[in-house]
Design a protein around this motif. Structure first.
Motif, PDB file in Angstrom:
ATOM      1  N   TYR A 268       0.823  -1.209   0.000  1.00 31.48           N
ATOM      2  CA  TYR A 268       0.000   0.000   0.000  1.00 31.48           C
ATOM      3  C   TYR A 268       0.858   1.260   0.000  1.00 31.48           C
ATOM      4  O   TYR A 268       0.429   2.318  -0.463  1.00 31.48           O
ATOM      5  N   ARG A 269       2.097   1.136   0.492  1.00 27.86           N
ATOM      6  CA  ARG A 269       2.992   2.292   0.502  1.00 27.86           C
ATOM      7  C   ARG A 269       3.252   2.821  -0.910  1.00 27.86           C
ATOM      8  O   ARG A 269       3.523   4.016  -1.090  1.00 27.86           O
ATOM      9  N   ARG A 270       3.160   1.939  -1.892  1.00 30.35           N
ATOM     10  CA  ARG A 270       3.378   2.387  -3.274  1.00 30.35           C
ATOM     11  C   ARG A 270       2.239   3.286  -3.738  1.00 30.35           C
ATOM     12  O   ARG A 270       2.451   4.220  -4.518  1.00 30.35           O
ATOM     13  N   ILE A 271       1.012   3.002  -3.284  1.00 30.76           N
ATOM     14  CA  ILE A 271      -0.120   3.871  -3.618  1.00 30.76           C
ATOM     15  C   ILE A 271       0.088   5.246  -2.987  1.00 30.76           C
ATOM     16  O   ILE A 271      -0.140   6.286  -3.623  1.00 30.76           O
ATOM     17  N   ILE A 272       0.528   5.253  -1.740  1.00 31.73           N
ATOM     18  CA  ILE A 272       0.776   6.523  -1.056  1.00 31.73           C
ATOM     19  C   ILE A 272       1.845   7.320  -1.784  1.00 31.73           C
ATOM     20  O   ILE A 272       1.688   8.536  -2.019  1.00 31.73           O
ATOM     21  N   GLU A 273       2.927   6.649  -2.165  1.00 26.59           N
ATOM     22  CA  GLU A 273       4.013   7.354  -2.846  1.00 26.59           C
ATOM     23  C   GLU A 273       3.542   7.907  -4.192  1.00 26.59           C
ATOM     24  O   GLU A 273       3.911   9.031  -4.565  1.00 26.59           O
ATOM     25  N   ARG A 274       2.732   7.155  -4.899  1.00 24.84           N
ATOM     26  CA  ARG A 274       2.202   7.655  -6.172  1.00 24.84           C
ATOM     27  C   ARG A 274       1.388   8.920  -5.956  1.00 24.84           C
ATOM     28  O   ARG A 274       1.492   9.888  -6.728  1.00 24.84           O
ATOM     29  N   SER A 275       0.609   8.941  -4.893  1.00 23.63           N
ATOM     30  CA  SER A 275      -0.248  10.108  -4.642  1.00 23.63           C
ATOM     31  C   SER A 275       0.571  11.361  -4.338  1.00 23.63           C
ATOM     32  O   SER A 275       0.117  12.478  -4.588  1.00 23.63           O
ATOM     33  N   ARG A 276       1.782  11.193  -3.796  1.00 23.12           N
ATOM     34  CA  ARG A 276       2.624  12.348  -3.494  1.00 23.12           C
ATOM     35  C   ARG A 276       2.989  13.121  -4.755  1.00 23.12           C
ATOM     36  O   ARG A 276       3.215  14.336  -4.711  1.00 23.12           O
ATOM     37  N   HIS A 277       3.036  12.422  -5.877  1.00 24.04           N
ATOM     38  CA  HIS A 277       3.375  13.074  -7.134  1.00 24.04           C
ATOM     39  C   HIS A 277       2.132  13.635  -7.837  1.00 24.04           C
ATOM     40  O   HIS A 277       2.258  14.443  -8.756  1.00 24.04           O
ATOM     41  N   GLU A 278       0.944  13.209  -7.403  1.00 25.14           N
ATOM     42  CA  GLU A 278      -0.297  13.644  -8.061  1.00 25.14           C
ATOM     43  C   GLU A 278      -0.845  14.941  -7.446  1.00 25.14           C
ATOM     44  O   GLU A 278      -1.298  15.828  -8.160  1.00 25.14           O
ATOM     45  N   LYS A 279      -0.882  14.990  -6.118  1.00 21.52           N
ATOM     46  CA  LYS A 279      -1.193  16.201  -5.358  1.00 21.52           C
ATOM     47  C   LYS A 279      -2.627  16.696  -5.455  1.00 21.52           C
ATOM     48  O   LYS A 279      -3.002  17.634  -4.762  1.00 21.52           O
ATOM     49  N   LYS A 280      -3.478  16.108  -6.305  1.00 20.00           N
ATOM     50  CA  LYS A 280      -4.835  16.628  -6.439  1.00 20.00           C
ATOM     51  C   LYS A 280      -5.828  15.513  -6.696  1.00 20.00           C
ATOM     52  O   LYS A 280      -5.458  14.363  -6.964  1.00 20.00           O
ATOM     53  N   LEU A 281      -7.102  15.888  -6.644  1.00 18.95           N
ATOM     54  CA  LEU A 281      -8.191  14.929  -6.813  1.00 18.95           C
ATOM     55  C   LEU A 281      -9.430  15.689  -7.251  1.00 18.95           C
ATOM     56  O   LEU A 281      -9.751  16.739  -6.687  1.00 18.95           O
ATOM     57  N   LEU A 282     -10.150  15.179  -8.259  1.00 17.53           N
ATOM     58  CA  LEU A 282     -11.385  15.809  -8.718  1.00 17.53           C
ATOM     59  C   LEU A 282     -12.504  14.778  -8.729  1.00 17.53           C
ATOM     60  O   LEU A 282     -12.374  13.707  -9.336  1.00 17.53           O
ATOM     61  N   ILE A 283     -13.613  15.130  -8.061  1.00 13.28           N
ATOM     62  CA  ILE A 283     -14.764  14.246  -7.936  1.00 13.28           C
ATOM     63  C   ILE A 283     -15.951  14.865  -8.659  1.00 13.28           C
ATOM     64  O   ILE A 283     -16.323  16.013  -8.366  1.00 13.28           O
ATOM     65  N   TYR A 284     -16.546  14.133  -9.596  1.00 10.41           N
ATOM     66  CA  TYR A 284     -17.821  14.548 -10.172  1.00 10.41           C
ATOM     67  C   TYR A 284     -18.907  14.012  -9.246  1.00 10.41           C
ATOM     68  O   TYR A 284     -19.057  12.803  -9.078  1.00 10.41           O
ATOM     69  N   SER A 285     -19.666  14.926  -8.656  1.00 12.22           N
ATOM     70  CA  SER A 285     -20.519  14.572  -7.529  1.00 12.22           C
ATOM     71  C   SER A 285     -21.849  15.300  -7.584  1.00 12.22           C
ATOM     72  O   SER A 285     -21.964  16.380  -8.153  1.00 12.22           O
ATOM     73  N   GLN A 286     -22.864  14.720  -6.944  1.00 13.02           N
ATOM     74  CA  GLN A 286     -24.151  15.379  -6.727  1.00 13.02           C
ATOM     75  C   GLN A 286     -24.296  15.823  -5.270  1.00 13.02           C
ATOM     76  O   GLN A 286     -25.378  16.240  -4.848  1.00 13.02           O
ATOM     77  N   THR A 287     -23.202  15.733  -4.529  1.00 13.96           N
ATOM     78  CA  THR A 287     -23.218  15.957  -3.091  1.00 13.96           C
ATOM     79  C   THR A 287     -22.753  17.371  -2.771  1.00 13.96           C
ATOM     80  O   THR A 287     -21.792  17.862  -3.359  1.00 13.96           O
ATOM     81  N   SER A 288     -23.398  18.018  -1.816  1.00 14.77           N
ATOM     82  CA  SER A 288     -23.112  19.420  -1.511  1.00 14.77           C
ATOM     83  C   SER A 288     -21.772  19.590  -0.813  1.00 14.77           C
ATOM     84  O   SER A 288     -21.258  18.667  -0.160  1.00 14.77           O
ATOM     85  N   GLN A 289     -21.243  20.808  -0.907  1.00 16.53           N
ATOM     86  CA  GLN A 289     -19.971  21.113  -0.253  1.00 16.53           C
ATOM     87  C   GLN A 289     -20.091  21.020   1.264  1.00 16.53           C
ATOM     88  O   GLN A 289     -19.122  20.674   1.944  1.00 16.53           O
ATOM     89  N   THR A 290     -21.264  21.303   1.808  1.00 15.71           N
ATOM     90  CA  THR A 290     -21.468  21.196   3.251  1.00 15.71           C
ATOM     91  C   THR A 290     -21.209  19.778   3.735  1.00 15.71           C
ATOM     92  O   THR A 290     -20.617  19.563   4.798  1.00 15.71           O
ATOM     93  N   ILE A 291     -21.662  18.815   2.958  1.00 20.02           N
ATOM     94  CA  ILE A 291     -21.429  17.416   3.308  1.00 20.02           C
ATOM     95  C   ILE A 291     -19.968  17.041   3.114  1.00 20.02           C
ATOM     96  O   ILE A 291     -19.362  16.338   3.929  1.00 20.02           O
TER      97      ILE A 291
END
Length: 343
Positions: free
Chosen positions: A16-39
């Motif tokens: 799982y450490r490899r997934i964490i290390e990969r994310s260090r180089h990505e730095k961002k995440l975008l979700i297409y969602s119907q859920t409010s920012q409050t939630i």
């Protein structure tokens, strides 16, 4: 390699450490969602506290169908920036699964969750939001406040002139409305008979927002088959104007789900986010935003968990809505019967 602020659970594999290390180089995440920012906010705050290098975590607030249509359109041209899709529309998820565009990923949290957690291949439930009855406490004396749809039907039949056209309902012609109404009539004993009694007093609305507005204004006294994730926080913050109830005869809970798309440009961060949502910490953060956690043993004081609802109503009276793609003829027949019941 720096460790995360809190150690990972012992059941996570060393890889799982490899997934964490990969994310260090990505730095961002975008979700297409119907859920409010409050939630989302409590979830994002807790997630970025655990993984502070993910400095740009964002979610849209699209309509239900737009979550999918936007992604399908972009993916067809190879240009979608979305990493994850989030929605609580069972039929849309069933169609999504049939397209085989979900990334194949087995969360290390899966074995700690109920069997329905992976509702479809690559589609993970992260809350199960109850479908409730909303009512106006100012227009109704305590003896006229229902404990479910069956209770409401009896109240309306006892005072037909008082409650004619005073009940709003989620329209079954849209994806969410069809799912929750169909789940009620399919799982709750006497569900259609109850609808036959209550629908003659009702009007259908396409959105929860419209239902809430009309109940708050007094145009409707009640709204049925409406998402608790939407209305319970509003009712609790309404200074006594709005009240709500589970359906004592049988309450439907709808999985709110998330899926990593195969084209995700930040796949490492997306995997971290899914696993976080399914963890004890993530489930508590979801509860802080008003969602209903379903993982057993989650410590939180913000809302009822699935287990709380089951204790209050009895396990046999809590029904998890299934994600299934039904033939158009089946849906047409259901809508016809609904319209007949409206009379």
């Amino acid at each position: 390699m720096k460790s995360v602020p809190n150690p990972l659970p012992g059941y996570y594999p060393p890889s799982y450490r490899r997934i964490i290390e990969r994310s260090r180089h990505e730095k961002k995440l975008l979700i297409y969602s119907q859920t409010s920012q409050t939630i989302w906010q409590p979830i994002f705050d807790a997630f970025t506290a655990r993984y502070p290098w993910l400095t740009d975590v964002r979610a849209t607030n699209f309509g239900t169908s737009a979550v999918y249509e936007r992604y399908y359109s972009e993916a067809a041209t190879g240009t979608s920036p979305a990493d994850l899709l989030v929605s609580s529309a069972p039929a849309n998820w069933a169609d999504y699964a049939s397209r085989r565009i979900a990334a194949a990923y087995r969360s290390p949290e899966k074995d700690r969750l109920p069997g329905f957690a992976e509702v479809l291949p690559g589609v993970w439930a992260f809350s199960v939001d109850p479908v409730v009855v909303l009512y106006n406490r100012q227009t109704l004396t305590p003896d006229l406040r229902p404990k479910g749809i069956t209770s409401l039907a009896s109240l309306a039949e006892a005072r037909p002139s008082r409650f004619r056209d005073k009940i709003g309902s989620t329209d079954p012609s849209n994806a969410y409305g069809y799912a929750v109404n169909h789940a009620y009539t399919s799982n709750v004993s006497g569900g259609w008979q109850t609808f036959d009694r209550v629908l003659p007093f009702s009007h259908a609305e396409h959105s929860s927002g419209t239902l809430v507005e009309k109940v708050a204004s007094g145009e409707y006294d009640f709204a049925i088959n409406i998402s608790g994730a939407t209305v319970v926080p509003l009712a609790e913050a309404s200074a006594g104007l709005l009240g709500w109830s589970y359906c004592e005869e049988g309450t439907v809970v709808v999985p709110r789900a998330i899926s990593i798309v195969k084209t995700a440009p930040h796949a490492g961060a997306a995997r971290l986010f899914v696993d976080f949502l399914l963890s004890e910490e993530g489930q508590a953060a979801a509860a802080a935003g008003g969602l209903t956690p379903y993982r057993p043993g989650v410590r939180q004081d913000h809302t009822d968990s699935l287990q709380d609802i089951q204790r209050k109503l009895g396990t046999s009276r809590v029904h998890v809505c299934r994600y299934e793609l039904l033939p158009p003829k089946t849906q047409d027949a259901y809508l016809h019967r609904w319209e007949q019941a409206l009379r």
